[in-house]
Design an enzyme around this catalytic site. Structure first.
Site, short mmCIF file in Angstrom:
data_model
loop_
_atom_site.label_atom_id
_atom_site.label_comp_id
_atom_site.label_asym_id
_atom_site.label_seq_id
_atom_site.Cartn_x
_atom_site.Cartn_y
_atom_site.Cartn_z
N LEU A 521 1.36 -16.56 1.00
CA LEU A 521 2.25 -16.02 1.29
C LEU A 521 3.48 -14.95 2.18
O LEU A 521 3.85 -14.03 2.58
CB LEU A 521 4.01 -15.96 -0.38
CG LEU A 521 4.17 -16.93 -0.99
CD1 LEU A 521 4.90 -15.95 -2.61
CD2 LEU A 521 5.18 -17.15 -0.52
N GLY A 522 2.16 -13.79 1.62
CA GLY A 522 1.39 -12.85 2.47
C GLY A 522 0.75 -12.21 2.50
O GLY A 522 -1.08 -12.57 1.16
N GLY A 524 -1.45 -8.52 0.12
CA GLY A 524 -1.17 -7.51 -0.92
C GLY A 524 -2.68 -6.03 0.00
O GLY A 524 -3.38 -6.83 0.14
N GLY A 525 -2.34 -5.17 -0.90
CA GLY A 525 -3.40 -4.44 -0.68
C GLY A 525 -4.73 -5.04 -1.87
O GLY A 525 -5.80 -5.01 -1.05
N PHE A 526 -4.57 -5.74 -2.27
CA PHE A 526 -5.95 -6.01 -3.08
C PHE A 526 -5.87 -7.40 -2.91
O PHE A 526 -7.35 -8.12 -3.06
CB PHE A 526 -5.11 -6.49 -5.21
CG PHE A 526 -4.79 -4.88 -5.46
CD1 PHE A 526 -5.30 -4.16 -4.51
CD2 PHE A 526 -3.68 -4.86 -6.32
CE1 PHE A 526 -4.97 -2.80 -5.59
CE2 PHE A 526 -3.74 -4.17 -6.64
CZ PHE A 526 -4.09 -2.40 -6.40
N GLY A 527 -5.47 -8.22 -1.88
CA GLY A 527 -5.57 -9.55 -0.77
C GLY A 527 -4.53 -10.22 -1.20
O GLY A 527 -3.20 -9.72 -1.45
N VAL A 529 -1.71 -13.28 -1.30
CA VAL A 529 -0.41 -14.24 -2.44
C VAL A 529 -0.04 -15.29 -1.98
O VAL A 529 0.24 -15.74 -0.67
CB VAL A 529 0.37 -12.82 -2.48
CG1 VAL A 529 1.19 -13.81 -3.76
CG2 VAL A 529 0.51 -12.05 -2.69
N LYS A 543 -1.72 -14.03 -6.58
CA LYS A 543 -2.44 -13.14 -6.72
C LYS A 543 -3.85 -13.37 -7.09
O LYS A 543 -4.21 -13.51 -8.02
CB LYS A 543 -2.11 -12.14 -6.98
CG LYS A 543 -1.76 -10.35 -6.62
CD LYS A 543 -0.92 -9.72 -7.31
CE LYS A 543 -1.12 -8.72 -7.86
NZ LYS A 543 -0.37 -7.39 -7.47
N ASP A 640 4.36 3.60 -8.99
CA ASP A 640 5.31 3.16 -7.21
C ASP A 640 6.05 1.63 -7.54
O ASP A 640 6.44 0.32 -6.88
CB ASP A 640 4.02 2.31 -7.34
CG ASP A 640 3.19 1.95 -5.45
OD1 ASP A 640 4.02 2.69 -4.84
OD2 ASP A 640 3.02 0.94 -5.03
#
Ligand code: NAG
Ligand code: NAG
Ligand code: NAG
Ligand code: NAG
Ligand code: NAG
Ligand code: NAG
Ligand code: NAG
Ligand code: NAG
Ligand code: NAG
Ligand code: NAG
Length: 834
Positions: A521-522, A524-527, A529, A543, A640
């Protein structure tokens, strides 16, 4: 009851008459009566009086309830004498008393007036008061009531009712809980105004004090967990003939009440015009520190993650035996008035319960100190009033009971405590107490407390799952990751427990077609998804923490711990986790419409968000945030909040996601400090961006930005230090020029929008983004303000960061600025699940 045959005929006659009259009437005369199924309705249709059966009860009672909310009974006449059949009637008896009669005219309940009344009439008023008065005079002022239900409170204090003491008759009015939700007979718990030189509010279990506020300080009861700025005002009146507590609402359109429920909790409940249920404004007691004298004498109780007891300065534990409870602290040096002594100031304290106090309202603090110093038994002093500049002198003699440390906006006060000048530092001992004693002594009892709480909460009709937040969470944030997940095969939902189901790597891999790029899907900052489908068909978002992301692990654990314990309609749900072969994976509910920013900032897609949808999104976010901040015993600050962290389900309902940065706070704690600033440029409040201070008010700021973005479909770019003003500056400019409505995204048709509502929303948003955190409303206020057309909203001050000016001012502090700019690099902007 003399004459049954006559009365019976009479009753048949008036029954016909009565049923005609009672359709719309609010009065009873000796010639009319109210039978089962009939009602009195107050003239503006606010309250009704009639017969009801609570819950599963097979008995009938005569009561008063809100017409709009028939389940909410605010007064019961015959609490001790349930009616067994449907033949009881309410009328005015021959001696002028209001009477509840059974089939054979036996008196079930009576207003029990001693004097004769010539021409009595009873009326149900719009305040919820049932009054009995003479008809001949037009005098309907309160003093002229012969009897009123407000003088005999049940478990509810309505606006206009008084709690407290009639000094002439010595009579006390107080609230008594129902026995159970199905049984209105008087329960064990009472809520009363207690006069101990100054008034306190206390909850009693039988004759045992359960919880007390601090003394009335002219503005509020110390530590009363309410901020009264927008909704209501507490009032204590001390007159010659009475000392009473009551409260006033700032808006007549809001229904509100103070109620003691059958489990001994006192709650303030609010019903806004657009509500579908009562909102709990506060519940007390809601942590151990609020239990009267919980820590024993001469201790201070502070709610951190848990309730902490510490001896006050100058005191030490009486028995070093760690197992003794309740504990007791005694003076570490006997006070002989020979050793030099002085006072140490402690801020934000709920003042001690007044066991032995003296009050002199004309003394100032200096005189107070001198006076207290003179008397060896005087242990502490404080101002008695906070209104009109602090004044008055309260002195405590003997043990100091029920002292609490308060953080935030909850009416704490400074207190000055006597110590010997040569008081040695006993920090080490304190440490030992905190580290060793607390776990041993507190934890078992806390679990009992928690269990008790849980029982209550289950009864409550609150969708939020309160106790998820309860206690396990704060035991240690450093719990090893895999301790959190429970081996439970394919993620069978053990929803009662707060531990997360553990998924096998094989099952996650199968669900995401071995983490295929099609499923991605995309990033993220951590890896990455992924979208996945479990064997049972459930769609999920997966995630996966990337191996390189060393820093992400902390956030990953944090998110897992937090969100596992949260359940709310407007928070994204975590189904489970997978920790295997070095993989760290979280499995969430799948949100088909991705996130809010995808719609808002896309010229085509934003057309799909009409006015109603945007209102629903704003309200949903507000509710989710309120739950995080206020409805959970431990506060959670998201830190956040931004459009990309608001996910949308298939019906475009918003859900807050991404708790990687969230922090838990104790129930009373309001502000934290961090060296490492994380968050997103454009949504961060000034005190957080510049000084690293975060609090619920920093979330409120982000919420304000989010509101403006949702209304305008414009990004708050966060260009703070250039001349071009950002969204906040733009909105403020329009507001000042009275053109605020131009902020609305032009794709929304004029006729779709309610203009006053739009202006109200912008007003609220601007209140949220004010520079000074203290000026920003808390979320319950925000919800009141957006839901109520009739509240007079305060005018906002100029928002933070509207232009370069603010920035330059604060850039005197170098570290502040550099920290601020470093934010840009640190920004962790998860795009999950884009
Ligand atoms: C009505 O009340 C009277 C007096 O309390 C009692 O003696 C009588 O049994 C009651 N009658 C019924 C039908 O309950
Ligand atoms: C009615 O009032 C009298 C005195 O005024 C009192 O003795 C009696 O107990 C009261 N009865 C009830 C049912 O309250
Ligand atoms: C009160 O008395 C007046 C006459 O004195 C009468 O017209 C009126 O109906 C009475 N009201 C009630 C509620 O009985
Ligand atoms: C109404 O009753 C109160 C109390 O009994 C009395 O003080 C007041 O003077 C009365 N007013 C009128 C207009 O009769
Ligand atoms: C009230 O207190 C009594 C003992 O004083 C106890 O037996 C009873 O269970 C309590 N009732 C409730 C509803 O807590
Ligand atoms: C109230 O007191 C009773 C005993 O009198 C006790 O069993 C009960 O647990 C107490 N309830 C609370 C909430 O303290
Ligand atoms: C109580 O705590 C002290 C340390 O403060 C420890 O030395 C002692 O063994 C403990 N006693 C008991 C009975 O647990
Ligand atoms: C209160 O303090 C003032 C000033 O010190 C003093 O004159 C007065 O007597 C005191 N009042 C009482 C009741 O102690
Ligand atoms: C100190 O205060 C206590 C309590 O008010 C009082 O009983 C006692 O007499 C006072 N002692 C002196 C020396 O003033
Ligand atoms: C309510 O909170 C505001 C700040 O948020 C504060 O200024 C005000 O004094 C508070 N009101 C009360 C009654 O505590």
């Amino acid at each position: 009851m003399g004459n049954p045959p006559f009365f019976f005929t009479f009753r048949c006659f008036v029954f016909l008459l009565g049923s005609l009259l009672s359709l719309a009437t609010d009065t009873i005369t000796p010639a009319t009566l109210i039978g089962d199924g009939e009602k009195l309705v107050s003239s503006s249709q606010i309250f009704e009086l009639g017969f009801f059966s609570p819950g599963k009860s097979k008995y009938k009672y005569l009561g008063i309830w809100y017409k709009q909310v028939p389940d909410t009974v605010v007064w019961v006449a015959n609490r001790n004498s349930p009616i067994v059949d449907s033949n009881a009637v309410l009328t005015i008896g021959n001696n002028g008393n209001l009477v509840l009669l059974n089939q054979t005219d036996g008196i079930i309940w009576s207003s029990n007036l001693s004097r004769e009344v010539k021409n009595p009439v009873a009326q149900l008023l719009d305040t919820g008061n049932l009054v009995l008065r003479e008809n001949f005079s037009s005098n309907t002022s309160e003093g002229s009531y012969l009897w009123q239900s407000f003088d005999c409170p049940s478990d509810t204090l309505l606006i206009g009712m008084k709690m407290g003491w009639d000094l002439k008759t010595g009579r006390e009015r107080y609230l008594t809980s129902w026995r159970t939700a199905d049984d209105p007979s008087p329960g064990n718990f009472t809520f009363r105004l207690e006069i101990r030189v100054l008034p306190h509010l206390c909850i009693y279990n039988g004759s045992v004090k359960l919880s007390c506020t601090g003394p009335w300080n002219g503005l509020a009861f110390g530590a009363d967990p309410t901020n009264t700025s927008y909704l209501f005002r507490p009032i204590v009146e001390q007159k010659e003939d009475e000392i009473i507590y009551r409260y006033e609402s700032y808006s007549s359109r809001i229904l509100m009440m103070l109620k003691i429920n059958p489990s001994g909790d006192v709650q303030r409940l609010i019903w806004h015009e657009m509500s579908t249920g009562w909102q709990v404004f506060f519940t007390a007691p809601n942590n151990f520190c609020q239990l009267y004298g919980y820590c024993g004498a001469n201790s201070v109780c502070s709610v951190d993650d848990t309730a902490n007891c510490e001896c006050l300065k100058g005191f030490k534990l009486k028995l070093q035996n760690n197992q003794t409870w309740p504990r007791e602290c005694v003076r570490s040096h006997s006070s002989d008035c020979i050793t030099r002594e002085r006072f140490i100031k402690f801020d934000d304290i709920k003042l001690p319960y007044s066991v032995d106090v003296s009050l002199n309202e004309s003394m100032n603090l200096k005189e107070c100190e001198a006076e207290c110093l003179k008397n060896c038994t005087c242990r502490a002093y404080a101002n008695s009033k906070v209104t009109g500049g602090d004044s008055g002198c309260l002195m405590w003699f003997g043990d100091l009971i029920d002292v609490r440390k308060i953080t935030g906006y909850n009416n704490g006060q400074p207190i000055y405590i006597r110590v010997t000048d040569s008081e040695p530092g006993n920090k080490k001992l304190l440490w030992i107490i905190v580290v060793l004693v607390l776990p041993v002594v507190l934890l078992p009892s806390f679990y009992i407390f928690r269990r008790r709480r849980r029982k209550h909460k289950e009864k409550e009709n609150m969708e939020a799952n309160w106790d998820l937040l309860a206690f396990d969470i704060n035991m240690s944030i450093t719990t090893r990751t895999n301790e959190l997940c429970e081996a439970d095969g394919e993620g069978n939902d053990k929803s009662k427990d707060s531990w997360l189901p553990l998924f096998s790597l094989a099952s996650v891999s199968a669900a995401t077609e071995n983490f295929s790029t099609q499923c991605k899907l995309g990033e993220g900052g951590f890896g990455p998804v992924y979208k996945g489908r479990l064997l049972n068909g459930q769609e999920v978002a997966v995630k996966r923490l990337s191996n390189q992301s060393g820093q992400g692990l902390t956030e990953f654990k944090n998110e897992m711990m937090l969100i596992a314990k949260l359940q709310h309609r407007h928070l994204v749900r975590l189904f489970g986790c997978c920790i295997e072969q070095g993989e760290n994976i979280l499995i969430y509910e799948y949100m088909p419409n991705k996130s809010l920013d995808v719609f808002l900032f896309d010229p085509k897609k934003k057309r799909l968000l009409g006015w109603q949808a945007r209102v629903r999104i704003i309200e949903g976010i507000a509710q989710g945030l309120l739950y995080l901040h206020q409805y959970s015993r431990l506060r959670i600050i998201h830190r956040d909040l931004k459009a990309s962290n608001i996910l949308l389900d298939s019906d475009m309902n918003p859900k807050i996601s991404d708790f990687g940065m969230a922090r838990i706070f104790g129930g009373d704690e309001l502000q934290g400090n961090t060296k490492r600033i994380v968050g997103t440029y454009g949504y961060m409040s000034p005190e957080y961006a510049l000084e690293g201070l975060y609090s619920i008010k920093s979330d409120v700021f982000s919420f304000g930005v989010l509101m403006l973005e949702t209304l305008s479909s414009k990004r708050n770019t966060g260009v703070y230090n250039s001349d071009s003003s950002n969204l906040l500056g733009y909105a403020w400019g329009l507001w000042k020029d009275d053109r605020a409505h131009e902020l609305m995204d032009p794709v929304i048709k004029q006729d779709e929008v309610s203009l006053p509502m739009l202006i109200r929303y912008i007003n609220v948003a601007l209140l949220c983004v004010q520079e000074n955190a203290a000026d920003r409303p808390i979320m319950s206020d925000v919800i009141s303000m957006i839901e109520n057309e009739h509240l007079n909203l305060p005018s906002p001050k100029e928002p933070a960061f509207t232009n370069s000016k603010n920035m330059n001012n604060s850039s005197h502090s170098n570290s502040g600025t550099s920290q601020f700019y470093s934010v840009n690099d640190l920004t962790v902007s998860l795009i999950y699940p884009r």
